[in-house]
Design a protein around this motif. Structure first.
Motif, PDB file in Angstrom:
ATOM      1  N   SER A  29       0.836  -1.190   0.000  1.00 27.29           N
ATOM      2  CA  SER A  29       0.000   0.000   0.000  1.00 27.29           C
ATOM      3  C   SER A  29       0.875   1.246   0.000  1.00 27.29           C
ATOM      4  N   ILE A  30       0.786   1.996  -1.082  1.00 31.45           N
ATOM      5  CA  ILE A  30       1.541   3.237  -1.195  1.00 31.45           C
ATOM      6  C   ILE A  30       0.787   4.336  -0.458  1.00 31.45           C
ATOM      7  N   VAL A  31       1.477   4.955   0.465  1.00 30.01           N
ATOM      8  CA  VAL A  31       0.887   6.089   1.152  1.00 30.01           C
ATOM      9  C   VAL A  31       0.885   7.303   0.239  1.00 30.01           C
ATOM     10  N   SER A  32       2.021   7.561  -0.382  1.00 27.37           N
ATOM     11  CA  SER A  32       2.128   8.664  -1.312  1.00 27.37           C
ATOM     12  C   SER A  32       3.404   8.510  -2.120  1.00 27.37           C
ATOM     13  N   ILE A  33       3.458   9.193  -3.239  1.00 22.84           N
ATOM     14  CA  ILE A  33       4.679   9.311  -4.021  1.00 22.84           C
ATOM     15  C   ILE A  33       5.080  10.770  -4.006  1.00 22.84           C
ATOM     16  N   ASN A  34       6.268  11.014  -3.528  1.00 21.81           N
ATOM     17  CA  ASN A  34       6.731  12.388  -3.434  1.00 21.81           C
ATOM     18  C   ASN A  34       7.348  12.814  -4.762  1.00 21.81           C
ATOM     19  N   ASP A  35       8.639  13.065  -4.789  1.00 17.71           N
ATOM     20  CA  ASP A  35       9.258  13.499  -6.035  1.00 17.71           C
ATOM     21  C   ASP A  35       9.285  12.379  -7.067  1.00 17.71           C
ATOM     22  N   MET A  36       9.015  12.728  -8.303  1.00 17.41           N
ATOM     23  CA  MET A  36       9.200  11.844  -9.431  1.00 17.41           C
ATOM     24  C   MET A  36      10.075  12.569 -10.443  1.00 17.41           C
ATOM     25  N   ALA A  37      10.840  11.813 -11.199  1.00 13.76           N
ATOM     26  CA  ALA A  37      11.799  12.447 -12.088  1.00 13.76           C
ATOM     27  C   ALA A  37      12.131  11.548 -13.259  1.00 13.76           C
ATOM     28  N   TRP A  38      12.680  12.169 -14.281  1.00 10.01           N
ATOM     29  CA  TRP A  38      13.255  11.469 -15.412  1.00 10.01           C
ATOM     30  C   TRP A  38      14.739  11.808 -15.485  1.00 10.01           C
ATOM     31  N   TYR A  39      15.546  10.778 -15.608  1.00  6.61           N
ATOM     32  CA  TYR A  39      16.979  10.902 -15.819  1.00  6.61           C
ATOM     33  C   TYR A  39      17.324  10.301 -17.168  1.00  6.61           C
ATOM     34  N   ARG A  40      18.509  10.616 -17.657  1.00  6.82           N
ATOM     35  CA  ARG A  40      18.975   9.985 -18.877  1.00  6.82           C
ATOM     36  C   ARG A  40      20.469   9.704 -18.780  1.00  6.82           C
ATOM     37  N   GLN A  41      20.897   8.709 -19.550  1.00  7.63           N
ATOM     38  CA  GLN A  41      22.274   8.268 -19.479  1.00  7.63           C
ATOM     39  C   GLN A  41      22.723   7.695 -20.814  1.00  7.63           C
ATOM     40  N   ARG A  42      23.901   8.083 -21.240  1.00  8.75           N
ATOM     41  CA  ARG A  42      24.550   7.504 -22.397  1.00  8.75           C
ATOM     42  C   ARG A  42      25.637   6.557 -21.921  1.00  8.75           C
ATOM     43  N   PRO A  43      26.020   5.583 -22.752  1.00  9.39           N
ATOM     44  CA  PRO A  43      27.043   4.624 -22.339  1.00  9.39           C
ATOM     45  C   PRO A  43      28.320   5.308 -21.870  1.00  9.39           C
ATOM     46  N   GLY A  44      28.801   4.893 -20.723  1.00 11.08           N
ATOM     47  CA  GLY A  44      30.029   5.434 -20.184  1.00 11.08           C
ATOM     48  C   GLY A  44      29.909   6.801 -19.564  1.00 11.08           C
ATOM     49  N   THR A  45      28.695   7.311 -19.454  1.00 11.55           N
ATOM     50  CA  THR A  45      28.482   8.637 -18.898  1.00 11.55           C
ATOM     51  C   THR A  45      27.652   8.567 -17.625  1.00 11.55           C
ATOM     52  N   GLN A  46      27.634   9.663 -16.918  1.00  9.72           N
ATOM     53  CA  GLN A  46      26.855   9.791 -15.703  1.00  9.72           C
ATOM     54  C   GLN A  46      25.365   9.888 -16.021  1.00  9.72           C
ATOM     55  N   ARG A  47      24.563   9.329 -15.149  1.00  7.90           N
ATOM     56  CA  ARG A  47      23.127   9.473 -15.274  1.00  7.90           C
ATOM     57  C   ARG A  47      22.723  10.849 -14.739  1.00  7.90           C
ATOM     58  N   ASP A  48      22.118  11.648 -15.591  1.00  9.46           N
ATOM     59  CA  ASP A  48      21.826  13.035 -15.260  1.00  9.46           C
ATOM     60  C   ASP A  48      20.325  13.281 -15.198  1.00  9.46           C
ATOM     61  N   LEU A  49      19.957  14.183 -14.326  1.00  4.85           N
ATOM     62  CA  LEU A  49      18.556  14.588 -14.199  1.00  4.85           C
ATOM     63  C   LEU A  49      18.112  15.345 -15.440  1.00  4.85           C
ATOM     64  N   VAL A  50      16.971  14.967 -15.965  1.00  6.41           N
ATOM     65  CA  VAL A  50      16.354  15.672 -17.076  1.00  6.41           C
ATOM     66  C   VAL A  50      15.260  16.601 -16.568  1.00  6.41           C
ATOM     67  N   ALA A  51      14.359  16.053 -15.787  1.00  2.06           N
ATOM     68  CA  ALA A  51      13.253  16.826 -15.251  1.00  2.06           C
ATOM     69  C   ALA A  51      12.733  16.152 -13.999  1.00  2.06           C
ATOM     70  N   ALA A  52      12.218  16.943 -13.087  1.00  2.00           N
ATOM     71  CA  ALA A  52      11.666  16.421 -11.851  1.00  2.00           C
ATOM     72  C   ALA A  52      10.393  17.171 -11.508  1.00  2.00           C
ATOM     73  N   ILE A  53       9.531  16.496 -10.774  1.00  2.00           N
ATOM     74  CA  ILE A  53       8.278  17.115 -10.362  1.00  2.00           C
ATOM     75  C   ILE A  53       7.931  16.638  -8.965  1.00  2.00           C
ATOM     76  N   THR A  54       7.538  17.555  -8.118  1.00  2.00           N
ATOM     77  CA  THR A  54       7.155  17.213  -6.759  1.00  2.00           C
ATOM     78  C   THR A  54       5.704  16.778  -6.723  1.00  2.00           C
ATOM     79  N   SER A  55       5.298  16.287  -5.570  1.00  2.00           N
ATOM     80  CA  SER A  55       3.911  15.876  -5.415  1.00  2.00           C
ATOM     81  C   SER A  55       2.953  17.043  -5.585  1.00  2.00           C
ATOM     82  N   GLY A  56       3.432  18.244  -5.313  1.00  2.00           N
ATOM     83  CA  GLY A  56       2.623  19.431  -5.472  1.00  2.00           C
ATOM     84  C   GLY A  56       2.653  20.038  -6.857  1.00  2.00           C
ATOM     85  N   GLY A  57       3.457  19.468  -7.748  1.00  2.00           N
ATOM     86  CA  GLY A  57       3.487  19.934  -9.120  1.00  2.00           C
ATOM     87  C   GLY A  57       4.605  20.902  -9.455  1.00  2.00           C
ATOM     88  N   ASN A  58       5.483  21.185  -8.511  1.00  2.00           N
ATOM     89  CA  ASN A  58       6.633  22.027  -8.818  1.00  2.00           C
ATOM     90  C   ASN A  58       7.624  21.258  -9.687  1.00  2.00           C
TER      91      ASN A  58
END
Length: 121
Positions: A29-58
């Motif tokens: 049972s999920i109480v809530s989901i707070n931050d959600m985000a999309w990351y991206r990564q190319r081979p041999g590179t760091q996984r970087d944040l693309v976009a994030a959204i809070t539970s409130g929509g920020n």
């Protein structure tokens, strides 16, 4: 306890659009989901944040995608989407969904398995 199911990846020509979707499912049972985000990564590179959204929509965006990508969420469905417009070759990467999920026993971070986005020149 949680699986993040990603969809919408594929191959598109430069200037085209794709919409990535990520839905969280859980045996518990999920109480809530707070931050959600999309990351991206190319081979041999760091996984970087693309976009994030809070539970409130920020939202937060990587500078390179601001104005082209839009992150949104549907709290009732425990889902987050990433609308990607005017795609560039440099956007080619594996995109990963991330969710901070709260259960009664505590909070945990989960990652999707990744979905490939390929933008041809």
């Amino acid at each position: 306890q949680v699986q993040l199911m990603e969809s919408g990846g594929g191959t598109v020509q430069a200037g085209g659009s794709l919409r990535l979707s990520c839905a969280a499912s859980s045996s518990g049972s999920i109480v809530s989901i707070n931050d959600m985000a999309w990351y991206r990564q190319r081979p041999g590179t760091q996984r970087d944040l693309v976009a994030a959204i809070t539970s409130g929509g920020n939202t937060n965006y990587q500078d390179s995608v601001r104005g082209r990508f839009t992150i949104s969420r549907d709290n009732a469905k425990n889902a987050v989407d990433l609308q990607m417009n005017n795609l560039k070759h440099e956007d080619t990467a594996v995109y990963y969904c991330k969710a901070d999920v709260r259960f009664k026993i505590g909070g945990y971070t989960y990652w999707g398995q990744g979905t490939q986005v390929t933008v041809s020149s």
